[in-house]
Design a protein around this motif. Structure first.
Motif: not given
Lengths: 269, 212
Positions: B143-171
């Motif tokens: 929980q505390s790690l998440w709080t820290h990350l959520a406050t300091h990383v400005q981005g949209t949190p997403s689940d770390l799944t293969d489905a989410n990673l695949a479209p991001l790969t620059d082949w």
């Protein structure tokens, strides 16, 4: 299994928690092979471990272990890149003496052939030519695998039918309908699958005809002793080897020499 | 919370691994500067998602780094930088940071991995029990790690799944980094899914061999 565990303490890497306990699959003079999991409980892997030898000086022992694990990994990577059917490397720690490879499903070719020959005996009928075609086909697949291996400039060093797996054609490749299989389902299936070469612990990178011929000779001798009744079909391996590997003729010529004198090169001259 | 606890096989019980994905990160410059400043609050592995193929690929690097931590063979200041270096196919550390690490102005999608190594004594006392609970209350930690990350990383949190990673790969990048162009083993396979699996295996093999 518990007795075996006591006899051989597992490598440090395998003492850390995992979903299922590692299984000691086989033990050789130099190393042990465990079936375990890598990263995820659902991903089976083969972990080869070379334990330290207490009779060697620790510094020398560390160096030899590291060099041998790296050499095996290097050869596997090279073969895999070139499209030779071998297990992929997942991870390794040469200093700690382990190498984690893809787990190959299926049975060793030795087991498959002997099971097939054993069944033939049970039927009390001499294998007719049509049935024999299945075995010849397997021999061709072996010849092709060995041909590809030699083409990449690798010699295996211990080619036997125990060091080849018969991997069932899995989910990846679509199964092709076989019209003849219907009559004798079980036996025809017994020899189906992809031949995958394993155990590159003695492999070296070599382009010499001599080394390649010795590789074939070792396979021929191993074949004669493990499957004497299939020995006469060995020619099918060499035939396919010839079609797969362009430089085969000179290797086969050398094989004649090797047959005359045995595996060891003469120390004369 | 998209920060997940990842339990890898053959990792000592006192080591806990967390990971998540942030999409469209706006403050890569800030995060990068925290790493350069060696700010102990920002001891994370920041991995550019465009050079990662899949979870298997990422986790292979995490495992290699954790193994280096356990065996005392880290080549970089900590296990987090080691994760980034483990993704490389050779021993060039600067290159690894440039290719797989967070790059100011470039990194859009960011994988964050945190490895917590609790003091040995706490976990190793109970040998038979499961590694889930230790003295440090992992739930609070997560929980505390998440709080820290959520406050300091400005981005949209997403689940770390293969489905989410695949479209991001620059082949084109991945193929270059892992020398996947012109590999004979890949020449024969046309099928996209099968080829992707083969490329993933080759990349992981390259990482394991480290330019041997």
């Amino acid at each position: 299994m518990t007795a075996a565990d006591k006899q051989f303490p597992p490598p440090p890497i395998l003492t850390h928690p995992s979903a299922s306990p590692p299984i000691l699959v086989t033990q050789g003079a130099e190393g042990r092979l465990y079936k375990t999991t890598h990263l995820l409980p659902t991903l089976p892997c083969a972990l080869k471990y070379r334990p330290p030898k207490p009779y060697r000086h620790p510094a020398l022992d560390a160096r030899l272990t590291r060099a041998r694990i790296s050499a095996e990994a290097k050869v596997l990577e090279r073969c895999w890149r070139e499209g030779v059917p071998v297990p992929a490397v997942h991870a390794m720690d040469a200093a700690a003496g382990w190498l984690a490879m893809e787990w190959i499903e299926g049975v060793p070719v030795r087991v498959a052939i002997n099971a097939w020959l054993g069944d033939a005996e049970g039927e009390a009928a001499p294998t007719n030519e049509k049935q024999e075609e299945d075995l010849v086909d397997l021999m061709r697949r072996i010849g092709e695998a060995v041909g590809k291996l030699h083409k990449t400039g690798v010699v295996h060093g211990d080619l036997t039918t125990s060091n080849m797996m018969l991997r069932p054609r899995g989910s990846g490749t679509p199964a092709n309908g076989e019209p003849e299989a219907a009559t004798q389902d079980g036996r025809a299936k017994a020899l189906e699958g992809e031949v995958v070469l394993i155990d590159f612990g003695l492999a070296t990178q070599s382009m010499s005809d001599e080394d390649r011929a010795v590789d074939l000779y070792v396979l021929e001798r191993a074949f004669a002793s493990t499957h004497p009744r299939a020995e006469r079909l060995f020619g099918a391996i060499l035939d396919q080897y010839k079609t797969t590997f362009k430089k085969a003729p000179s290797v086969l010529a050398k094989l004649e020499d090797v047959r005359m004198r045995g595996r060891k090169r003469s120390m004369l001259g | 919370m998209t920060l997940e606890r990842i339990q890898l096989e053959h990792v000592p019980a006192n080591i806990r691994i967390y990971a998540t994905l942030f999409r469209d990160v706006a403050n890569a410059d800030f995060l990068h500067s925290q790493l350069l400043a060696r700010n102990p609050d920002f001891e994370y592995a920041f991995v550019d998602a465009s050079s990662v193929i899949s979870r298997f690929h990422l986790l292979s690097a995490v495992y290699a780094a954790v193994n280096a931590l356990v065996t005392g063979s880290l080549r970089t200041p900590n296990v987090h930088s080691e994760i980034v270096v483990s993704l490389n196919v050779n021993n060039n550390i600067a290159d690894a940071y440039r290719r797989w690490g967070i790059a100011p102005g470039k990194t859009k999608d960011l994988i964050v991995v945190k490895v917590v190594a609790a003091p040995e004594g706490a976990a190793s006392t109970g040998t038979a029990s499961s590694p889930a609970r230790t003295a440090q209350e992992p739930d609070d930690e997560q929980q505390s790690l998440w709080t820290h990350l959520a406050t300091h990383v400005q981005g949209t949190p997403s689940d770390l799944t293969d489905a989410n990673l695949a479209p991001l790969t620059d082949w084109s990048k991945v193929r270059k980094y892992y020398r996947l162009n012109g590999v004979p083993a890949l020449a024969g396979c046309k099928d996209g899914e099968e080829k992707r699996r083969q490329e993933e295996k080759l990349a992981v093999m390259g990482m394991a061999l480290k330019g041997l």
